[in-house]
Design an enzyme around this catalytic site. Structure first.
Site, PDB file in Angstrom:
ATOM      1  N   LEU A  44       0.814  -1.214   0.000  1.00 44.76           N
ATOM      2  CA  LEU A  44       0.000   0.000   0.000  1.00 44.76           C
ATOM      3  C   LEU A  44       0.847   1.263   0.000  1.00 44.76           C
ATOM      4  CD1 LEU A  44      -3.227   0.710   1.913  1.00 44.76           C
ATOM      5  CD2 LEU A  44      -1.291   2.244   2.324  1.00 44.76           C
ATOM      6  N   LEU A  45       0.462   2.168  -0.891  1.00 45.24           N
ATOM      7  CA  LEU A  45       1.057   3.511  -0.918  1.00 45.24           C
ATOM      8  C   LEU A  45       0.036   4.462  -0.313  1.00 45.24           C
ATOM      9  CD1 LEU A  45       2.467   5.343  -4.078  1.00 45.24           C
ATOM     10  CD2 LEU A  45       0.414   6.191  -2.953  1.00 45.24           C
ATOM     11  N   ASN A  46       0.491   5.405   0.529  1.00 45.57           N
ATOM     12  CA  ASN A  46      -0.409   6.513   0.855  1.00 45.57           C
ATOM     13  C   ASN A  46       0.287   7.852   0.663  1.00 45.57           C
ATOM     14  OD1 ASN A  46       0.440   5.246   3.527  1.00 45.57           O
ATOM     15  ND2 ASN A  46      -0.682   6.928   4.428  1.00 45.57           N
ATOM     16  N   ASP A  47       0.339   8.714   1.633  1.00 45.71           N
ATOM     17  CA  ASP A  47       0.712  10.112   1.397  1.00 45.71           C
ATOM     18  C   ASP A  47       2.036  10.316   0.660  1.00 45.71           C
ATOM     19  OD1 ASP A  47      -1.170   9.929   3.388  1.00 45.71           O
ATOM     20  OD2 ASP A  47      -0.053  11.096   4.858  1.00 45.71           O
ATOM     21  N   GLN A  63       4.561   7.236   1.603  1.00 44.81           N
ATOM     22  CA  GLN A  63       4.265   6.293   2.669  1.00 44.81           C
ATOM     23  C   GLN A  63       4.052   4.923   2.052  1.00 44.81           C
ATOM     24  OE1 GLN A  63       3.198   7.011   6.448  1.00 44.81           O
ATOM     25  NE2 GLN A  63       5.077   7.909   5.685  1.00 44.81           N
ATOM     26  N   SER A 107       4.210  10.476   7.964  1.00 44.48           N
ATOM     27  CA  SER A 107       4.411  11.528   6.959  1.00 44.48           C
ATOM     28  C   SER A 107       5.255  12.696   7.447  1.00 44.48           C
ATOM     29  CB  SER A 107       3.065  12.049   6.482  1.00 44.48           C
ATOM     30  OG  SER A 107       2.498  11.087   5.643  1.00 44.48           O
ATOM     31  N   ARG A 167       0.965  14.911  14.298  1.00 42.35           N
ATOM     32  CA  ARG A 167       1.898  14.375  13.297  1.00 42.35           C
ATOM     33  C   ARG A 167       1.992  15.229  12.031  1.00 42.35           C
ATOM     34  NH1 ARG A 167      -2.295  10.456  13.839  1.00 42.35           N
ATOM     35  NH2 ARG A 167      -3.905  10.720  12.258  1.00 42.35           N
ATOM     36  N   GLU A 226      -4.901  16.531   9.370  1.00 46.07           N
ATOM     37  CA  GLU A 226      -3.675  15.844   8.983  1.00 46.07           C
ATOM     38  C   GLU A 226      -2.929  16.653   7.917  1.00 46.07           C
ATOM     39  OE1 GLU A 226      -5.380  11.859   7.933  1.00 46.07           O
ATOM     40  OE2 GLU A 226      -4.321  11.202   9.717  1.00 46.07           O
TER      41      GLU A 226
HETATM   42  C1  FRU Z   1      -2.623  10.624   6.298  1.00 40.29           C
HETATM   43  C2  FRU Z   1      -1.888   9.930   7.419  1.00 40.29           C
HETATM   44  C3  FRU Z   1      -0.929  10.875   8.111  1.00 40.29           C
HETATM   45  C4  FRU Z   1       0.080   9.925   8.700  1.00 40.29           C
HETATM   46  C5  FRU Z   1       0.191   8.884   7.623  1.00 40.29           C
HETATM   47  C6  FRU Z   1       0.475   7.505   8.108  1.00 40.29           C
HETATM   48  O1  FRU Z   1      -3.080   9.739   5.328  1.00 40.29           O
HETATM   49  O2  FRU Z   1      -2.799   9.383   8.327  1.00 40.29           O
HETATM   50  O3  FRU Z   1      -1.548  11.712   9.054  1.00 40.29           O
HETATM   51  O4  FRU Z   1       1.296  10.529   8.971  1.00 40.29           O
HETATM   52  O5  FRU Z   1      -1.050   8.900   6.942  1.00 40.29           O
HETATM   53  O6  FRU Z   1       0.674   6.629   7.046  1.00 40.29           O
END
Ligand code: FRU
Length: 494
Positions: A44-47, A63, A107, A167, A226
């Site tokens: 999984l990729l996120n931010d 991420q 992040s 965060r 966030e």
């Molecule tokens: C946003 C978030 C950030 C956090 C990160 C964790 O999508 O929840 O607040 O740092 O993803 O993967």
């Protein structure tokens, strides 16, 4: 498949090499792999993280949970580019391998100082009874791209008045001092942005929460903000963040979480007051957009990349061992009190074979026969408009179709993916709309294998979404109820 806590906190070295080989195979054999978007090789990729220009190149991290399409223990993954189009894979940049980031390298951002790229991120940790302690951590990258973590965290826990949802640091330099803004939840469960000051990027002192003053009319601000970001453009301040917990209002705030901005007078970090001139607006109107991050490049452009995804939603690719991707890079401008986003001009490097069409439409729908590519950039101008609606259908086959149109009676743009193929998040609806009242409709659209990004009237509105359809149906049709002159160019992207 349900993932246990134990499985989510496994690191790459905890699984066998066969596990990884099989996962890679599953990903590559499955459908929906993107052609020109940054996507994870597995998991999984996120931010987007650490988006910056350093040592003559663009650096973009993201991420990443490597072992499957779920939110597990996060790494930073590193991509490097000379032109924002071709990205070189530099592998893992930061691993969750210290006691200050044992449960995830969360992040953060990149900040260039003294010929080094400083990375600031949140180290997520959990005690034995699963209490979260966030640390704001630091690492440095030199021009050999080698990254070294600092030994100690810069900030431990959260100051009084905030929960452990604390965060996503972003560094801003103002009048020779450094400020670190951090996304936060207050003890009374309101979203906030806290900030610290430093003179050397090492020792940080808590100041307060950014105080919003002026033209703020909404009580609907959510419980946690966030990924805050702040920059100045055309002598205005732009505060960008991703609030969780807003309730929907009409056509707005339809996704599980939002992502938007406030415009104001330049933020004065000496007082912490942000005098807001334009209320919160969503950055994107589509189904899949979150946690964007900006940077100023050497040409003075303010560039933005977002997560083409959202927390807490499923992906049609989950069963193939991966989830989500990043958006294409966009350039931001402010026009008439609104942020506009345009795809960066470098994306023209992707353009292959060019097809064109011109037509006068009168209460009819016409397929552009020579537009047959599956992945492409499309530019369409609908002018001389009369009547009630005008728009286009794409990824159009016998049973499936995606629609985007301008309802001139309701004065709305409408994006309809109810018949787009596989739906992963039907519980959040299948139509998105926003107010729109313009003479012409101008569209710049990027269609990848499983996503579409639609930029309307010079980036005034953007609709970013995943689309999951497997059968080979690539037709494009233009239609009107009323009259329109249509001029369209399609560049194939291979
Ligand atoms: C946003 C978030 C950030 C956090 C990160 C964790 O999508 O929840 O607040 O740092 O993803 O993967």
């Amino acid at each position: 498949m349900e993932w246990t806590k134990e499985e989510r906190y496994k690191r790459i070295e905890d699984v066998s090499s066969t596990y990884m080989t099989e996962l890679v195979k599953k990903v590559n054999e499955g459908p929906y792999r993107q052609i020109f978007h940054i996507q994870p090789k597995t998991g999984l990729l996120n931010d987007p993280n650490g988006f910056s220009y350093y040592n003559g190149q663009y650096h973009l991290f993201y991420q990443w949970f490597p072992l499957g399409p779920v939110h597990g223990v996060k790494y930073w993954y590193h991509m490097v580019s000379n032109n924002l189009v071709d990205w070189e894979d530099h592998g893992i940049a930061l691993e969750p391998d210290t006691k200050y980031d044992s449960h995830g390298v969360f992040s953060g951002t990149g900040f260039v100082k003294n010929d080094q790229l400083h990375l600031f991120y949140t180290g997520n940790t959990r005690t034995e009874n699963w209490t979260r302690i966030p640390y704001q951590c630091h690492a440095v990258m030199g021009n050999d791209n080698y990254i070294k973590k600092s030994q100690n965290p810069l900030i431990t826990g959260s100051p009084e008045g905030y929960t452990d949802n604390f965060r996503d640091p972003k560094i801003i330099e103002q009048n020779g001092r450094y400020y670190c803004i951090i996304g936060a939840e207050t003890d009374s469960h309101e979203g906030a942005i806290a900030y610290y000051v430093s003179d050397d990027l090492e020792k940080w002192t808590y100041q307060r929460a950014i105080e919003l003053k002026g033209n703020i009319t909404s009580e609907n601000q959510g419980f946690m903000w966030e990924c805050p970001d702040y920059f100045e453009l055309d002598h205005q301040g732009v505060l960008l963040f991703s609030p969780q917990g807003m309730t929907e209002e009409g056509d707005n705030y339809q996704n599980i979480y939002q992502s938007g901005y406030l415009l104001g007078n330049p933020l004065d970090f000496a007082t912490g007051i942000f005098h807001v001139t334009e209320n919160f607006k969503e950055l994107d109107r589509g189904f899949d957009f979150y946690a964007p991050q900006t940077m100023t490049d050497p040409n003075g452009r303010q560039l933005l990349v977002g997560w083409l995804g959202l927390p807490g939603v499923d992906c049609a690719t989950d069963e193939f061992g991966w989830a989500h991707c990043l958006t294409i890079p966009r350039e931001i401008s402010i026009q008439n009190g609104k942020l506009h986003q345009k795809p960066v001009s470098e994306l023209s490097l992707l353009r292959g074979k060019k097809n064109t069409v011109e037509m006068e439409l009168e209460n009819e729908a016409v397929i552009a026969e020579n537009f047959s590519a599956r992945t492409y950039e499309l530019q369409v101008t609908f002018s001389n408009l009369s009547g009630s609606s005008v728009g286009l259908s794409f990824r159009m086959g016998e049973k499936e179709v995606t629609n985007f149109y301008y309802d001139r009676i309701a004065k709305k743009l409408v994006f309809d993916r109810s018949q787009s193929g596989e739906t992963a998040t039907a519980e959040f609806g299948s139509i998105r709309k926003c107010d729109f009242s313009e003479e012409e409709l101008d569209i710049q659209l990027f269609m990848d294998e499983s996503s579409v990004e639609i930029f309307v009237n010079d980036g005034l509105e953007v609709f970013t979404s995943r689309l999951y359809s497997q059968v080979d149906h690539n037709q494009i049709q233009f239609y009107t109820k009323g009259h329109a002159t249509v001029t369209a160019i399609q560049w194939e992207i291979n």
